[in-house]
Write a protein that holds these residues in place. Structure first.
Motif, PDB file in Angstrom:
ATOM      1  N   SER A   1       3.365   0.663  -4.067  1.00 39.28           N
ATOM      2  CA  SER A   1       2.050   0.323  -3.467  1.00 39.28           C
ATOM      3  C   SER A   1       1.185   1.559  -3.241  1.00 39.28           C
ATOM      4  O   SER A   1      -0.036   1.458  -3.115  1.00 39.28           O
ATOM      5  CB  SER A   1       2.245  -0.409  -2.135  1.00 39.28           C
ATOM      6  OG  SER A   1       2.771   0.468  -1.155  1.00 39.28           O
TER       7      SER A   1
ATOM      8  N   GLN B   1       2.245  -2.679   2.505  1.00 39.86           N
ATOM      9  CA  GLN B   1       1.727  -2.281   1.186  1.00 39.86           C
ATOM     10  C   GLN B   1       0.731  -1.129   1.317  1.00 39.86           C
ATOM     11  O   GLN B   1      -0.364  -1.158   0.739  1.00 39.86           O
ATOM     12  CB  GLN B   1       1.094  -3.486   0.467  1.00 39.86           C
ATOM     13  CG  GLN B   1       2.108  -4.555   0.101  1.00 39.86           C
ATOM     14  CD  GLN B   1       3.049  -4.067  -1.009  1.00 39.86           C
ATOM     15  OE1 GLN B   1       2.652  -3.862  -2.137  1.00 39.86           O
ATOM     16  NE2 GLN B   1       4.321  -3.843  -0.658  1.00 39.86           N
TER      17      GLN B   1
ATOM     18  N   SER C   1      -1.317   2.208   0.859  1.00 38.05           N
ATOM     19  CA  SER C   1      -1.734   2.788  -0.414  1.00 38.05           C
ATOM     20  C   SER C   1      -2.025   4.286  -0.339  1.00 38.05           C
ATOM     21  O   SER C   1      -2.092   4.951  -1.356  1.00 38.05           O
ATOM     22  CB  SER C   1      -2.959   2.050  -0.968  1.00 38.05           C
ATOM     23  OG  SER C   1      -4.072   2.224  -0.117  1.00 38.05           O
TER      24      SER C   1
ATOM     25  N   THR D   1      -1.025   4.626  -3.905  1.00 33.54           N
ATOM     26  CA  THR D   1      -1.843   5.103  -5.020  1.00 33.54           C
ATOM     27  C   THR D   1      -2.409   6.504  -4.789  1.00 33.54           C
ATOM     28  O   THR D   1      -2.981   7.098  -5.698  1.00 33.54           O
ATOM     29  CB  THR D   1      -3.011   4.139  -5.299  1.00 33.54           C
ATOM     30  OG1 THR D   1      -3.822   4.065  -4.130  1.00 33.54           O
ATOM     31  CG2 THR D   1      -2.511   2.752  -5.658  1.00 33.54           C
TER      32      THR D   1
END
Lengths: 515, 83
Positions: free
Chosen positions: A282, A255, A257, A284
Protein backbone atom coordinates in the motif's frame (compact mmCIF):
# COMPACT_ATOMS: atom_id res chain seq x y z
CA UNK A 1 -12.46 31.13 -4.55
CA UNK A 2 -10.78 28.99 -1.92
CA UNK A 3 -8.56 31.13 0.26
CA UNK A 4 -5.88 29.28 2.20
CA UNK A 5 -3.41 31.86 3.40
CA UNK A 6 -3.35 30.72 7.03
CA UNK A 7 -2.63 27.19 8.23
CA UNK A 8 -6.09 27.05 9.80
CA UNK A 9 -7.76 28.04 6.49
CA UNK A 10 -6.86 24.57 5.18
CA UNK A 11 -8.86 22.97 7.99
CA UNK A 12 -11.87 25.28 7.44
CA UNK A 13 -11.85 24.37 3.76
CA UNK A 14 -11.48 20.62 4.33
CA UNK A 15 -14.36 20.80 6.84
CA UNK A 16 -16.55 22.74 4.39
CA UNK A 17 -15.84 20.40 1.46
CA UNK A 18 -15.74 16.99 3.13
CA UNK A 19 -16.88 17.10 6.77
CA UNK A 20 -17.37 13.34 6.97
CA UNK A 21 -14.03 12.31 5.47
CA UNK A 22 -11.62 10.74 7.95
CA UNK A 23 -8.95 13.25 9.01
CA UNK A 24 -7.07 11.34 11.70
CA UNK A 25 -6.83 7.69 12.73
CA UNK A 26 -5.37 6.76 16.11
CA UNK A 27 -5.51 3.03 16.78
CA UNK A 28 -9.06 1.79 16.26
CA UNK A 29 -10.49 5.29 16.46
CA UNK A 30 -11.26 7.40 13.39
CA UNK A 31 -11.90 11.17 13.58
CA UNK A 32 -13.56 13.09 10.75
CA UNK A 33 -12.80 16.60 9.55
CA UNK A 34 -15.98 17.64 11.42
CA UNK A 35 -14.53 16.21 14.67
CA UNK A 36 -11.24 17.99 14.07
CA UNK A 37 -12.89 21.30 13.17
CA UNK A 38 -15.36 21.26 16.07
CA UNK A 39 -12.81 20.29 18.72
CA UNK A 40 -10.31 22.85 17.41
CA UNK A 41 -13.03 25.51 17.54
CA UNK A 42 -13.95 24.58 21.14
CA UNK A 43 -10.32 24.92 22.21
CA UNK A 44 -10.05 28.23 20.34
CA UNK A 45 -13.25 29.55 21.93
CA UNK A 46 -11.96 28.68 25.38
CA UNK A 47 -8.56 30.33 24.82
CA UNK A 48 -10.18 33.46 23.39
CA UNK A 49 -12.69 33.64 26.26
CA UNK A 50 -9.82 33.31 28.75
CA UNK A 51 -8.22 36.35 27.19
CA UNK A 52 -5.58 34.93 24.85
CA UNK A 53 -4.49 37.82 22.66
CA UNK A 54 -3.35 37.46 19.02
CA UNK A 55 0.30 36.45 18.83
CA UNK A 56 0.50 35.04 22.37
CA UNK A 57 2.12 31.65 22.73
CA UNK A 58 0.47 28.39 23.78
CA UNK A 59 2.61 25.33 24.56
CA UNK A 60 1.51 21.81 23.69
CA UNK A 61 3.22 19.10 25.76
CA UNK A 62 1.80 15.71 24.80
CA UNK A 63 2.84 12.44 23.29
CA UNK A 64 1.57 11.54 19.80
CA UNK A 65 -2.18 11.18 20.30
CA UNK A 66 -5.48 12.55 19.02
CA UNK A 67 -5.75 15.63 21.29
CA UNK A 68 -2.50 17.07 19.94
CA UNK A 69 -4.13 17.66 16.51
CA UNK A 70 -7.13 19.81 17.62
CA UNK A 71 -4.78 21.50 20.12
CA UNK A 72 -2.57 22.78 17.27
CA UNK A 73 -5.50 24.02 15.20
CA UNK A 74 -7.30 25.36 18.29
CA UNK A 75 -4.34 27.62 19.05
CA UNK A 76 -4.24 28.77 15.42
CA UNK A 77 -7.98 29.55 15.30
CA UNK A 78 -7.56 31.56 18.49
CA UNK A 79 -4.86 33.64 16.73
CA UNK A 80 -2.12 32.22 18.95
CA UNK A 81 1.34 30.85 18.23
CA UNK A 82 1.77 27.14 19.05
CA UNK A 83 4.85 25.30 20.20
CA UNK A 84 5.01 21.52 20.57
CA UNK A 85 7.32 20.19 23.28
CA UNK A 86 8.55 16.58 23.13
CA UNK A 87 6.68 14.60 25.84
CA UNK A 88 9.97 13.09 27.06
CA UNK A 89 11.33 16.52 28.01
CA UNK A 90 12.41 16.67 31.65
CA UNK A 91 11.24 19.32 34.11
CA UNK A 92 14.29 21.63 33.95
CA UNK A 93 14.18 22.05 30.16
CA UNK A 94 10.39 22.19 30.12
CA UNK A 95 10.53 25.13 32.53
CA UNK A 96 13.12 26.82 30.33
CA UNK A 97 10.98 26.51 27.19
CA UNK A 98 7.80 27.66 28.96
CA UNK A 99 9.62 30.70 30.35
CA UNK A 100 11.52 31.51 27.16
CA UNK A 101 8.38 31.37 25.00
CA UNK A 102 6.31 33.22 27.59
CA UNK A 103 3.56 30.65 27.02
CA UNK A 104 0.20 31.84 28.40
CA UNK A 105 -1.42 28.40 28.38
CA UNK A 106 -0.22 24.83 28.45
CA UNK A 107 -2.14 22.09 26.67
CA UNK A 108 -1.01 18.76 28.06
CA UNK A 109 -1.90 15.29 29.27
CA UNK A 110 -2.26 13.84 32.78
CA UNK A 111 0.29 11.16 31.76
CA UNK A 112 3.10 13.76 31.91
CA UNK A 113 1.77 15.63 34.97
CA UNK A 114 4.84 14.45 36.87
CA UNK A 115 6.98 16.65 34.64
CA UNK A 116 4.80 19.78 34.37
CA UNK A 117 3.28 20.12 37.86
CA UNK A 118 6.59 20.90 39.63
CA UNK A 119 7.55 23.69 37.21
CA UNK A 120 4.27 25.63 36.99
CA UNK A 121 5.16 27.94 39.87
CA UNK A 122 8.29 29.08 37.96
CA UNK A 123 6.26 30.11 34.90
CA UNK A 124 4.91 33.53 35.77
CA UNK A 125 3.18 34.22 32.51
CA UNK A 126 1.41 30.86 32.38
CA UNK A 127 -2.28 31.31 33.23
CA UNK A 128 -3.74 27.79 33.14
CA UNK A 129 -3.14 24.18 32.13
CA UNK A 130 -5.67 22.36 29.99
CA UNK A 131 -5.07 18.64 30.17
CA UNK A 132 -6.36 15.46 28.55
CA UNK A 133 -6.64 12.11 30.30
CA UNK A 134 -7.26 11.15 33.92
CA UNK A 135 -8.51 13.77 36.40
CA UNK A 136 -5.74 15.51 38.33
CA UNK A 137 -6.49 16.40 41.94
CA UNK A 138 -3.23 18.21 42.56
CA UNK A 139 -2.99 21.23 44.78
CA UNK A 140 -1.50 23.60 42.26
CA UNK A 141 -0.43 27.19 41.62
CA UNK A 142 -2.36 27.44 38.38
CA UNK A 143 -5.88 26.43 37.35
CA UNK A 144 -5.97 22.87 35.97
CA UNK A 145 -8.77 22.53 33.43
CA UNK A 146 -9.80 19.13 32.00
CA UNK A 147 -9.82 19.18 28.19
CA UNK A 148 -13.13 17.28 28.28
CA UNK A 149 -14.82 20.25 29.96
CA UNK A 150 -13.42 22.62 27.32
CA UNK A 151 -14.72 20.35 24.53
CA UNK A 152 -18.17 19.98 26.12
CA UNK A 153 -19.04 23.63 25.43
CA UNK A 154 -20.65 23.93 21.99
CA UNK A 155 -19.30 26.73 19.82
CA UNK A 156 -22.05 29.11 18.72
CA UNK A 157 -20.19 31.22 16.19
CA UNK A 158 -16.94 30.44 14.38
CA UNK A 159 -13.79 31.64 16.11
CA UNK A 160 -11.66 33.40 13.48
CA UNK A 161 -7.90 33.87 13.89
CA UNK A 162 -7.84 37.62 13.05
CA UNK A 163 -4.33 37.19 11.69
CA UNK A 164 -2.54 37.74 8.38
CA UNK A 165 0.00 35.38 6.89
CA UNK A 166 2.99 37.47 8.05
CA UNK A 167 2.03 36.70 11.65
CA UNK A 168 3.79 33.94 13.54
CA UNK A 169 2.09 30.53 13.55
CA UNK A 170 4.62 28.45 15.48
CA UNK A 171 7.82 28.36 17.45
CA UNK A 172 9.78 25.19 16.79
CA UNK A 173 12.38 24.57 19.46
CA UNK A 174 15.71 23.16 18.37
CA UNK A 175 19.04 22.54 20.10
CA UNK A 176 21.42 25.47 20.01
CA UNK A 177 25.19 25.63 20.08
CA UNK A 178 25.07 27.71 23.30
CA UNK A 179 23.20 24.93 25.10
CA UNK A 180 19.79 26.54 25.49
CA UNK A 181 17.18 25.44 23.00
CA UNK A 182 16.11 28.14 20.55
CA UNK A 183 12.57 28.79 19.27
CA UNK A 184 12.57 29.00 15.48
CA UNK A 185 9.94 31.59 14.47
CA UNK A 186 7.76 30.52 11.58
CA UNK A 187 4.92 32.56 10.07
CA UNK A 188 1.78 31.21 8.45
CA UNK A 189 3.30 32.23 5.09
CA UNK A 190 6.48 30.24 5.86
CA UNK A 191 4.58 27.10 6.81
CA UNK A 192 1.94 27.25 4.07
CA UNK A 193 4.66 27.75 1.44
CA UNK A 194 6.69 24.85 2.84
CA UNK A 195 3.69 22.50 2.95
CA UNK A 196 2.91 23.20 -0.69
CA UNK A 197 6.52 22.75 -1.77
CA UNK A 198 6.73 19.38 0.02
CA UNK A 199 3.39 18.25 -1.40
CA UNK A 200 4.59 19.22 -4.89
CA UNK A 201 7.78 17.18 -4.95
CA UNK A 202 6.28 14.25 -3.02
CA UNK A 203 3.49 14.27 -5.66
CA UNK A 204 0.75 13.86 -3.05
CA UNK A 205 -3.00 14.40 -3.36
CA UNK A 206 -6.14 14.07 -1.20
CA UNK A 207 -6.02 10.28 -1.45
CA UNK A 208 -2.78 10.16 0.62
CA UNK A 209 -2.82 8.20 3.88
CA UNK A 210 0.11 9.59 5.80
CA UNK A 211 1.63 7.55 8.61
CA UNK A 212 3.16 9.45 11.51
CA UNK A 213 5.07 7.72 14.29
CA UNK A 214 7.72 10.46 14.45
CA UNK A 215 7.39 12.82 17.43
CA UNK A 216 5.28 15.86 16.57
CA UNK A 217 7.72 18.14 18.39
CA UNK A 218 10.11 17.29 15.57
CA UNK A 219 9.24 19.43 12.51
CA UNK A 220 9.43 16.29 10.32
CA UNK A 221 6.53 14.83 12.35
CA UNK A 222 4.63 18.11 12.62
CA UNK A 223 4.57 18.65 8.86
CA UNK A 224 2.91 15.25 8.35
CA UNK A 225 -0.17 16.71 10.13
CA UNK A 226 0.05 20.02 8.30
CA UNK A 227 0.37 18.33 4.89
CA UNK A 228 -2.51 15.93 5.61
CA UNK A 229 -4.86 18.80 6.54
CA UNK A 230 -3.62 20.95 3.66
CA UNK A 231 -4.54 18.10 1.28
CA UNK A 232 -7.75 17.10 3.05
CA UNK A 233 -6.08 13.70 3.32
CA UNK A 234 -5.89 11.21 6.19
CA UNK A 235 -3.26 11.06 8.92
CA UNK A 236 -2.52 7.85 10.81
CA UNK A 237 -0.94 8.64 14.17
CA UNK A 238 1.18 6.08 16.05
CA UNK A 239 2.86 6.74 19.39
CA UNK A 240 6.32 5.76 18.18
CA UNK A 241 8.24 3.12 16.22
CA UNK A 242 9.31 1.33 19.42
CA UNK A 243 6.99 -1.61 18.71
CA UNK A 244 7.35 -2.10 14.97
CA UNK A 245 4.77 -4.91 14.69
CA UNK A 246 2.14 -2.48 15.96
CA UNK A 247 3.10 -0.01 13.23
CA UNK A 248 3.06 -2.80 10.60
CA UNK A 249 -0.47 -3.76 11.65
CA UNK A 250 -1.53 -0.11 11.32
CA UNK A 251 -0.05 0.14 7.81
CA UNK A 252 -1.92 -2.96 6.68
CA UNK A 253 -5.18 -2.11 8.44
CA UNK A 254 -5.33 1.50 7.21
CA UNK A 255 -3.58 0.92 3.86
CA UNK A 256 -1.17 3.74 4.67
CA UNK A 257 0.52 5.19 1.58
CA UNK A 258 3.18 7.59 2.92
CA UNK A 259 5.93 6.27 5.22
CA UNK A 260 8.19 9.00 6.68
CA UNK A 261 11.20 7.55 8.50
CA UNK A 262 14.75 8.17 9.67
CA UNK A 263 17.80 5.88 9.21
CA UNK A 264 17.43 4.12 12.59
CA UNK A 265 13.84 3.22 11.66
CA UNK A 266 14.92 1.87 8.26
CA UNK A 267 17.74 -0.08 9.84
CA UNK A 268 15.30 -1.71 12.29
CA UNK A 269 12.92 -2.43 9.43
CA UNK A 270 15.69 -4.10 7.41
CA UNK A 271 16.83 -6.10 10.46
CA UNK A 272 13.30 -7.50 10.88
CA UNK A 273 12.98 -8.07 7.13
CA UNK A 274 16.07 -10.32 7.15
CA UNK A 275 14.42 -12.55 9.78
CA UNK A 276 10.81 -12.43 8.55
CA UNK A 277 10.37 -10.91 5.07
CA UNK A 278 8.22 -7.77 5.07
CA UNK A 279 6.16 -6.34 2.23
CA UNK A 280 3.90 -3.27 2.28
CA UNK A 281 2.29 -2.87 -1.13
CA UNK A 282 0.00 0.00 0.00
CA UNK A 283 2.95 2.35 0.56
CA UNK A 284 3.69 4.57 -2.43
CA UNK A 285 6.08 7.12 -0.82
CA UNK A 286 8.98 6.47 1.56
CA UNK A 287 10.88 9.51 2.84
CA UNK A 288 14.12 9.83 4.78
CA UNK A 289 15.73 12.80 6.47
CA UNK A 290 17.64 13.70 9.68
CA UNK A 291 20.71 11.65 8.71
CA UNK A 292 22.00 10.15 5.49
CA UNK A 293 20.30 6.99 4.25
CA UNK A 294 23.05 4.47 3.47
CA UNK A 295 22.90 3.77 -0.32
CA UNK A 296 22.89 0.01 0.29
CA UNK A 297 19.51 0.34 2.10
CA UNK A 298 17.73 1.51 -1.04
CA UNK A 299 17.45 -1.82 -2.93
CA UNK A 300 16.23 -3.56 0.26
CA UNK A 301 13.65 -0.83 0.90
CA UNK A 302 12.46 -1.32 -2.68
CA UNK A 303 11.71 -4.96 -1.81
CA UNK A 304 9.90 -4.03 1.41
CA UNK A 305 7.96 -1.23 -0.31
CA UNK A 306 7.64 -2.57 -3.90
CA UNK A 307 5.31 0.25 -5.05
CA UNK A 308 7.05 3.19 -3.40
CA UNK A 309 9.08 6.13 -4.61
CA UNK A 310 11.99 6.52 -2.19
CA UNK A 311 13.02 10.09 -1.29
CA UNK A 312 16.28 11.14 0.32
CA UNK A 313 16.02 14.61 1.82
CA UNK A 314 18.01 17.08 3.86
CA UNK A 315 16.89 19.97 6.03
CA UNK A 316 17.30 22.01 9.15
CA UNK A 317 14.62 23.38 11.43
CA UNK A 318 15.50 26.97 10.44
CA UNK A 319 13.92 26.42 7.01
CA UNK A 320 12.32 23.04 7.60
CA UNK A 321 13.62 21.39 4.42
CA UNK A 322 16.47 22.30 2.08
CA UNK A 323 16.64 19.61 -0.57
CA UNK A 324 15.28 16.34 -1.91
CA UNK A 325 16.58 13.81 -4.42
CA UNK A 326 14.14 12.86 -7.17
CA UNK A 327 13.46 9.12 -6.62
CA UNK A 328 14.30 8.47 -10.27
CA UNK A 329 17.80 9.93 -9.68
CA UNK A 330 18.61 7.76 -6.65
CA UNK A 331 20.86 5.38 -8.57
CA UNK A 332 22.55 8.04 -10.66
CA UNK A 333 23.50 10.18 -7.63
CA UNK A 334 23.62 7.68 -4.76
CA UNK A 335 25.41 9.90 -2.23
CA UNK A 336 23.58 13.17 -2.99
CA UNK A 337 20.73 14.70 -0.97
CA UNK A 338 19.40 16.21 -4.17
CA UNK A 339 18.45 19.70 -5.23
CA UNK A 340 16.64 22.67 -3.62
CA UNK A 341 12.94 22.06 -2.91
CA UNK A 342 10.49 23.69 -5.37
CA UNK A 343 10.39 27.49 -5.20
CA UNK A 344 13.73 27.84 -3.34
CA UNK A 345 17.43 28.21 -4.17
CA UNK A 346 20.69 27.06 -2.61
CA UNK A 347 24.27 28.18 -3.17
CA UNK A 348 27.73 27.51 -1.79
CA UNK A 349 30.00 30.33 -0.61
CA UNK A 350 33.53 30.39 0.77
CA UNK A 351 34.47 32.06 4.08
CA UNK A 352 34.61 35.48 2.33
CA UNK A 353 31.11 34.89 1.00
CA UNK A 354 32.39 34.49 -2.56
CA UNK A 355 30.53 32.05 -4.82
CA UNK A 356 32.19 28.68 -5.38
CA UNK A 357 32.02 26.63 -8.55
CA UNK A 358 30.83 23.04 -8.99
CA UNK A 359 32.44 20.42 -6.76
CA UNK A 360 34.08 22.98 -4.45
CA UNK A 361 33.35 22.63 -0.77
CA UNK A 362 31.95 25.61 1.15
CA UNK A 363 29.13 26.75 3.40
CA UNK A 364 25.54 26.19 2.30
CA UNK A 365 23.17 29.18 1.99
CA UNK A 366 19.44 28.85 1.44
CA UNK A 367 16.89 31.34 0.11
CA UNK A 368 13.15 31.03 -0.15
CA UNK A 369 9.84 31.71 1.58
CA UNK A 370 10.55 28.78 3.91
CA UNK A 371 13.40 30.59 5.72
CA UNK A 372 12.58 31.36 9.37
CA UNK A 373 12.04 34.85 10.77
CA UNK A 374 14.76 34.26 13.37
CA UNK A 375 15.05 32.78 16.87
CA UNK A 376 12.55 33.92 19.49
CA UNK A 377 14.19 36.44 21.85
CA UNK A 378 17.68 35.73 20.47
CA UNK A 379 18.73 38.55 18.11
CA UNK A 380 22.46 37.75 18.31
CA UNK A 381 22.06 34.10 17.39
CA UNK A 382 19.58 35.11 14.69
CA UNK A 383 22.15 37.46 13.15
CA UNK A 384 24.61 34.56 12.83
CA UNK A 385 22.12 32.48 10.85
CA UNK A 386 20.29 35.10 8.76
CA UNK A 387 22.49 37.07 6.40
CA UNK A 388 21.10 40.42 5.29
CA UNK A 389 23.62 41.90 2.86
CA UNK A 390 23.82 39.27 0.13
CA UNK A 391 20.62 40.26 -1.69
CA UNK A 392 19.00 43.63 -0.91
CA UNK A 393 15.94 43.35 1.31
CA UNK A 394 16.27 39.64 1.86
CA UNK A 395 17.27 37.37 4.73
CA UNK A 396 19.31 34.42 3.52
CA UNK A 397 19.88 31.42 5.76
CA UNK A 398 23.41 30.26 6.46
CA UNK A 399 22.99 26.55 7.16
CA UNK A 400 26.26 26.13 9.15
CA UNK A 401 26.83 22.96 7.15
CA UNK A 402 29.59 22.27 4.62
CA UNK A 403 28.35 21.19 1.20
CA UNK A 404 29.33 20.77 -2.44
CA UNK A 405 27.12 21.24 -5.52
CA UNK A 406 27.70 19.21 -8.69
CA UNK A 407 27.14 20.38 -12.28
CA UNK A 408 23.47 19.34 -12.12
CA UNK A 409 22.64 21.28 -8.93
CA UNK A 410 22.76 18.26 -6.64
CA UNK A 411 23.98 18.79 -3.09
CA UNK A 412 26.53 16.66 -1.24
CA UNK A 413 26.87 16.94 2.55
CA UNK A 414 30.51 17.31 3.73
CA UNK A 415 30.27 18.11 7.45
CA UNK A 416 29.11 20.64 10.01
CA UNK A 417 30.62 24.05 10.68
CA UNK A 418 29.70 24.10 14.39
CA UNK A 419 30.02 21.15 16.80
CA UNK A 420 26.34 20.21 17.13
CA UNK A 421 26.00 16.42 17.33
CA UNK A 422 23.45 14.59 15.23
CA UNK A 423 22.42 11.37 16.92
CA UNK A 424 19.50 9.17 15.86
CA UNK A 425 18.29 12.03 13.71
CA UNK A 426 18.06 14.42 16.65
CA UNK A 427 20.28 17.47 17.05
CA UNK A 428 22.14 17.40 20.34
CA UNK A 429 23.98 20.41 21.67
CA UNK A 430 27.20 19.28 23.40
CA UNK A 431 26.93 22.36 25.63
CA UNK A 432 23.47 21.35 26.82
CA UNK A 433 24.80 17.94 27.89
CA UNK A 434 27.94 19.50 29.40
CA UNK A 435 25.79 21.91 31.42
CA UNK A 436 23.97 18.96 32.99
CA UNK A 437 27.28 17.20 33.72
CA UNK A 438 28.57 20.33 35.48
CA UNK A 439 25.53 20.26 37.77
CA UNK A 440 26.73 16.93 39.24
CA UNK A 441 28.55 17.61 42.53
CA UNK A 442 32.16 16.46 42.10
CA UNK A 443 32.42 17.02 38.34
CA UNK A 444 35.24 19.49 37.65
CA UNK A 445 35.52 19.34 33.88
CA UNK A 446 33.26 17.95 31.19
CA UNK A 447 33.38 17.71 27.42
CA UNK A 448 30.93 15.99 25.11
CA UNK A 449 31.73 14.70 21.63
CA UNK A 450 29.88 12.93 18.84
CA UNK A 451 31.60 9.71 17.81
CA UNK A 452 30.80 8.44 14.30
CA UNK A 453 28.48 5.45 14.38
CA UNK A 454 27.08 3.59 11.37
CA UNK A 455 23.59 3.27 12.87
CA UNK A 456 23.03 6.37 14.98
CA UNK A 457 25.00 8.78 12.78
CA UNK A 458 26.92 9.84 15.88
CA UNK A 459 26.81 8.48 19.42
CA UNK A 460 27.36 10.73 22.39
CA UNK A 461 30.51 10.31 24.43
CA UNK A 462 31.29 12.31 27.57
CA UNK A 463 34.72 12.93 29.07
CA UNK A 464 34.72 14.09 32.68
CA UNK A 465 37.30 14.93 35.30
CA UNK A 466 36.01 14.37 38.84
CA UNK A 467 37.15 15.07 42.39
CA UNK A 468 38.89 12.01 43.81
CA UNK A 469 36.55 11.88 46.82
CA UNK A 470 33.35 12.47 44.86
CA UNK A 471 32.35 8.80 44.83
CA UNK A 472 31.20 9.23 41.23
CA UNK A 473 31.39 6.49 38.65
CA UNK A 474 30.12 6.09 35.09
CA UNK A 475 26.82 4.63 36.30
CA UNK A 476 26.06 7.49 38.69
CA UNK A 477 26.89 10.05 36.04
CA UNK A 478 24.63 8.43 33.48
CA UNK A 479 21.87 8.11 36.09
CA UNK A 480 21.99 11.87 36.71
CA UNK A 481 21.93 12.53 32.96
CA UNK A 482 18.90 10.25 32.53
CA UNK A 483 17.01 12.24 35.15
CA UNK A 484 17.74 15.57 33.47
CA UNK A 485 18.01 14.92 29.73
CA UNK A 486 15.87 13.30 27.06
CA UNK A 487 16.99 9.70 26.39
CA UNK A 488 18.67 10.51 23.08
CA UNK A 489 20.92 13.10 24.79
CA UNK A 490 22.24 10.78 27.51
CA UNK A 491 25.90 9.87 26.80
CA UNK A 492 26.32 6.26 25.69
CA UNK A 493 29.84 6.23 27.11
CA UNK A 494 31.33 8.23 29.98
CA UNK A 495 35.12 8.23 30.21
CA UNK A 496 36.53 9.41 33.53
CA UNK A 497 39.97 11.06 33.48
CA UNK A 498 42.23 12.80 35.96
CA UNK A 499 41.96 15.98 33.93
CA UNK A 500 41.04 16.93 30.40
CA UNK A 501 43.54 18.19 27.80
CA UNK A 502 43.63 21.99 27.30
CA UNK A 503 44.37 24.34 24.45
CA UNK A 504 46.89 27.22 24.81
CA UNK A 505 44.04 29.48 25.92
CA UNK A 506 43.22 26.93 28.64
CA UNK A 507 39.98 25.74 27.10
CA UNK A 508 39.23 22.02 27.00
CA UNK A 509 40.64 20.72 23.73
CA UNK A 510 38.08 18.61 21.95
CA UNK A 511 40.58 18.01 19.18
CA UNK A 512 42.93 16.22 21.61
CA UNK A 513 40.05 14.23 23.10
CA UNK A 514 39.03 13.10 19.66
CA UNK A 515 42.48 11.77 18.73
CA UNK B 1 15.36 -21.30 35.02
CA UNK B 2 12.83 -20.26 37.61
CA UNK B 3 10.43 -17.40 37.04
CA UNK B 4 12.07 -15.54 39.89
CA UNK B 5 15.57 -15.66 38.52
CA UNK B 6 14.33 -14.50 35.11
CA UNK B 7 12.56 -11.62 36.82
CA UNK B 8 15.73 -10.73 38.70
CA UNK B 9 17.91 -10.82 35.58
CA UNK B 10 15.46 -8.76 33.61
CA UNK B 11 15.04 -6.18 36.37
CA UNK B 12 18.80 -5.96 36.79
CA UNK B 13 19.24 -5.38 33.05
CA UNK B 14 16.74 -2.51 33.01
CA UNK B 15 17.91 -0.96 36.29
CA UNK B 16 21.59 -1.12 35.34
CA UNK B 17 21.36 -0.02 31.74
CA UNK B 18 18.48 2.43 31.66
CA UNK B 19 17.84 3.70 35.16
CA UNK B 20 21.49 3.42 36.27
CA UNK B 21 20.60 2.43 39.81
CA UNK B 22 20.47 -0.54 42.18
CA UNK B 23 17.41 0.94 43.88
CA UNK B 24 14.78 -1.80 43.33
CA UNK B 25 11.87 0.56 44.00
CA UNK B 26 12.82 2.63 40.95
CA UNK B 27 11.10 0.09 38.69
CA UNK B 28 7.59 -1.30 39.18
CA UNK B 29 6.97 -4.66 37.52
CA UNK B 30 3.91 -3.35 35.71
CA UNK B 31 5.32 0.05 34.67
CA UNK B 32 5.18 0.69 30.91
CA UNK B 33 8.74 1.06 29.62
CA UNK B 34 7.62 3.43 26.89
CA UNK B 35 5.07 5.62 28.71
CA UNK B 36 7.51 6.19 31.55
CA UNK B 37 10.39 7.04 29.25
CA UNK B 38 12.43 4.09 30.59
CA UNK B 39 13.09 2.69 27.12
CA UNK B 40 12.81 4.34 23.72
CA UNK B 41 12.88 2.67 20.31
CA UNK B 42 16.60 1.91 20.57
CA UNK B 43 16.10 0.57 24.09
CA UNK B 44 13.44 -1.89 22.93
CA UNK B 45 15.89 -3.22 20.30
CA UNK B 46 18.56 -3.66 22.98
CA UNK B 47 16.02 -5.49 25.16
CA UNK B 48 15.39 -7.89 22.25
CA UNK B 49 19.13 -8.59 21.95
CA UNK B 50 19.26 -9.16 25.71
CA UNK B 51 16.41 -11.71 25.56
CA UNK B 52 18.27 -13.56 22.81
CA UNK B 53 21.64 -13.58 24.61
CA UNK B 54 20.34 -14.32 28.11
CA UNK B 55 17.35 -16.59 27.55
CA UNK B 56 18.03 -17.71 23.98
CA UNK B 57 14.61 -16.38 23.03
CA UNK B 58 14.25 -15.05 19.50
CA UNK B 59 11.59 -12.38 19.02
CA UNK B 60 9.85 -12.66 15.66
CA UNK B 61 8.85 -9.55 13.70
CA UNK B 62 5.15 -9.95 14.46
CA UNK B 63 5.86 -10.31 18.18
CA UNK B 64 7.21 -6.75 18.47
CA UNK B 65 4.12 -5.42 20.25
CA UNK B 66 3.71 -3.79 23.68
CA UNK B 67 1.77 -6.81 25.00
CA UNK B 68 5.05 -8.78 24.83
CA UNK B 69 7.70 -6.19 25.60
CA UNK B 70 6.46 -3.10 27.43
CA UNK B 71 6.95 -4.00 31.12
CA UNK B 72 8.74 -6.52 33.33
CA UNK B 73 5.48 -8.46 33.72
CA UNK B 74 4.66 -8.49 30.01
CA UNK B 75 8.17 -9.69 29.09
CA UNK B 76 7.96 -12.49 31.69
CA UNK B 77 4.58 -13.57 30.33
CA UNK B 78 6.05 -13.55 26.84
CA UNK B 79 9.08 -15.61 27.98
CA UNK B 80 6.72 -18.15 29.56
CA UNK B 81 4.94 -18.69 26.22
CA UNK B 82 8.35 -19.35 24.62
CA UNK B 83 9.35 -22.13 27.03
Amino acid sequence: MDIRRLLSDSLSLAFANQPDAIAVTVGEQDYTYRDLYEQSQSIAAYLREQGLKPGERVAIFMENSWPIVPSIFGVLYAGGVFLVINHLTKAHKLAYILQDSGAQFLLSDAVVAGQFLPVLSQCEELRAVIYAGATLAADCHKPLVPLASVLSVPVVSEVKPLRINLDLAALIYTSGSTGDPKGVMMTHANMVFTCDSLIEYLRLDASARILCFLPLAFDYGLYQILMAVRLGARLIVCKSFAFPAQVFNEINRTQASVFPGVPTVFSTLIGIHHKTPLCFPSVTRVTNTAAALPPEYVPILKTIFPNALIYKMYGLTECKRVSYLEPEDAERFPTSVGKAIPGTQVFILDENRQALGPNQMGTLYVRGAHVMQGYWNKPQETAKMLVKDLIPGENILCAQDQFMLDEWGNLYFCGRVDDIIKSRGEKVSPVEVENVLYRIPGVREAAVLGIDDPLEGQTIKAFVAIDADSGLDEKKIRQFCTAHLENFMVPKVVEIRESLPKTDSNKISKKDLRS
Amino acid sequence: MTANSAREQLRQFILNNYLFTDEQSALADDASFLDNGILDSMGILELIDFLDETFNVKVAGDELVPENLDSINSVLKFLATKN
